[in-house]
Scaffold this active site. Structure first.
Site, PDB file in Angstrom:
ATOM      1  CG  HIS A 115      -1.820   1.127   1.365  1.00 24.14           C
ATOM      2  ND1 HIS A 115      -1.541   2.246   2.111  1.00 24.14           N
ATOM      3  CD2 HIS A 115      -3.040   1.330   0.823  1.00 24.14           C
ATOM      4  CE1 HIS A 115      -2.554   3.098   2.037  1.00 24.14           C
ATOM      5  NE2 HIS A 115      -3.476   2.571   1.253  1.00 24.14           N
ATOM      6  CB  SER A 139      -5.196  -2.725  -4.192  1.00 22.83           C
ATOM      7  OG  SER A 139      -6.471  -2.496  -4.752  1.00 22.83           O
ATOM      8  CG  ASP A 172      -6.111  10.075  -5.573  1.00 23.16           C
ATOM      9  OD1 ASP A 172      -6.314   8.926  -6.014  1.00 23.16           O
ATOM     10  OD2 ASP A 172      -5.360  10.313  -4.607  1.00 23.16           O
ATOM     11  CB  ALA A 174     -11.357   3.833  -5.532  1.00 17.56           C
ATOM     12  CE  LYS A 222     -20.409   4.655 -19.362  1.00 16.34           C
ATOM     13  NZ  LYS A 222     -20.956   6.016 -19.459  1.00 16.34           N
ATOM     14  N   GLY A 304     -10.036  18.054  -7.625  1.00 11.20           N
ATOM     15  CA  GLY A 304      -9.063  18.404  -6.599  1.00 11.20           C
ATOM     16  C   GLY A 304      -9.494  19.554  -5.716  1.00 11.20           C
TER      17      GLY A 304
END
Length: 351
Positions: A115, A139, A172, A174, A222, A304
């Site tokens: 990680h 991951s 950023d 997941a 997607k 951001g």
């Protein structure tokens, strides 16, 4: 517990030194974690320290290890070689920053890692050096594929950043609807989760964080497709473990995780002058801000901006740690004779 970010980072760095990290490495690791807390990504912040300690105790992460670098033109291959993910990623950032300045573009493939915190931390570091950056990581499997009921891929994060006259534009995310760390945070807080975050053992969506056995891909097919791409780049291409071969950070102490990261940096100045790029980026940002907001929204933001707003607020007012997380950190500190700020006496207050 509400704690000042600077005090938390200083404590974490001091703690990590007692675990065997040299001062520079400890400070960097602490910065990556507390940066996540400051930006509101608490799932990737100091809540991870107990798991980091457990993997050191199991001999699966070596604080004094140094990543091994192999170079071939504008391509860098890095074996973490027992070092934690953040330190392998730091090497990758420095290498592709230098090589992209030389070649215009550079890429790094990291294997044997763990990680590494938030992918955006490294993308933003490159953007501040005049680069457009992409950073991905695979991951351990925790996300069901679209149409499936058993976990196949990880949350497989993707980050992008580009320079502006102010804070970098920074996406950023997941590729799952949520990061597993957010489920763990909900467990620590004892709060329910949204119904589209995860599924139970029967593959049925649940709002109980303790019942979650796997997460759902963001946007259905997607998110699954993007997560699959990241598995190719972060796992297959790097030579790291792929899908089910990746060790679970919290429960599998039989082997190293062997996580893979992939990064790419583009030197803006090799395409157009950096000042021109920044001016054009600022114009794009202004256009986004000038877009009429939909009902229920005050303003259109850019990627951001919400995290930067949270960072500024938390720098001023402190980081709110769940009681369960604070108690874990207090215990870690006592085990290393590094008193946690407040040492538990101010749980529910400010430290």
């Amino acid at each position: 517990m509400i704690i000042d970010g600077g005090r938390l980072q200083g404590w974490a760095a001091e703690l990590l030194e007692t675990w065997g990290y040299d001062p520079d490495d400890a400070a960097y690791l602490a910065e990556t974690l507390v940066d996540a807390n400051l930006r509101g990504v608490d799932s990737h912040g100091v809540i991870r320290l107990p798991a980091y300690r457990a993997r050191i105790d199991a001999g699966l992460v070596v604080p004094g290890a140094h990543p091994v670098v192999e170079r071939s033109g504008a391509v860098v291959r890095i074996d973490a070689a027992g070092a934690p993910g953040q330190l392998a990623a730091r090497v990758a950032v420095d290498e592709i920053d230098r090589l992209s300045s030389e070649h215009g573009i550079a890429t790094a493939a990291v294997r044997g890692s763990t990680h590494f915190g938030t992918a955006g931390f490294y993308a933003r570091a490159l953007a501040r050096r005049g680069k457009v950056a992409l950073v991905v990581s695979n991951s351990e499997p925790i996300v069901v594929p679209f149409g499936g009921r058993e976990a196949l891929l990880g949350t497989n994060p993707f980050a992008f950043a580009a320079p502006t006259s102010g804070d970098p534009v920074s996406l950023d995310m997941a590729t799952s609807t949520s990061a597993m760390g957010k489920v763990l945070l909900a467990q620590a807080k004892g709060t329910p989760i949204p119904g589209d975050w995860g599924v139970d053992a029967q593959g049925v969506p649940t709002t109980d964080p303790d019942a979650v056995t796997a997460l759902l891909p963001a946007g259905g097919p997607k998110g699954y497709g993007l997560g699959f791409l990241i598995e190719v780049l972060g796992g297959v291409l790097t030579g790291a473990a792929v899908a089910g071969d990746i060790g679970n950070m919290y429960s599998d102490f039989s082997k190293p995780q062997d996580v893979g990261h992939w990064m790419m940096a583009l030197d803006v100045s090799r395409f157009i002058p950096l000042d021109d790029f920044v001016t054009r980026m600022d114009g794009l940002i202004d256009a986004a801000h000038a877009t009429a907001p939909a009902p229920g929204f005050d303003q259109v933001l850019i990627p951001g901006e919400p995290e930067e707003s949270t960072r500024r607020s938390r720098v001023e007012s402190g980081i709110d740690l769940p009681e369960a997380t604070a108690e874990e950190l207090i215990a870690l500190g006592k085990a290393s004779a590094i008193a946690f700020p407040g040492d538990g006496s101010t749980i529910g207050g400010r430290a």
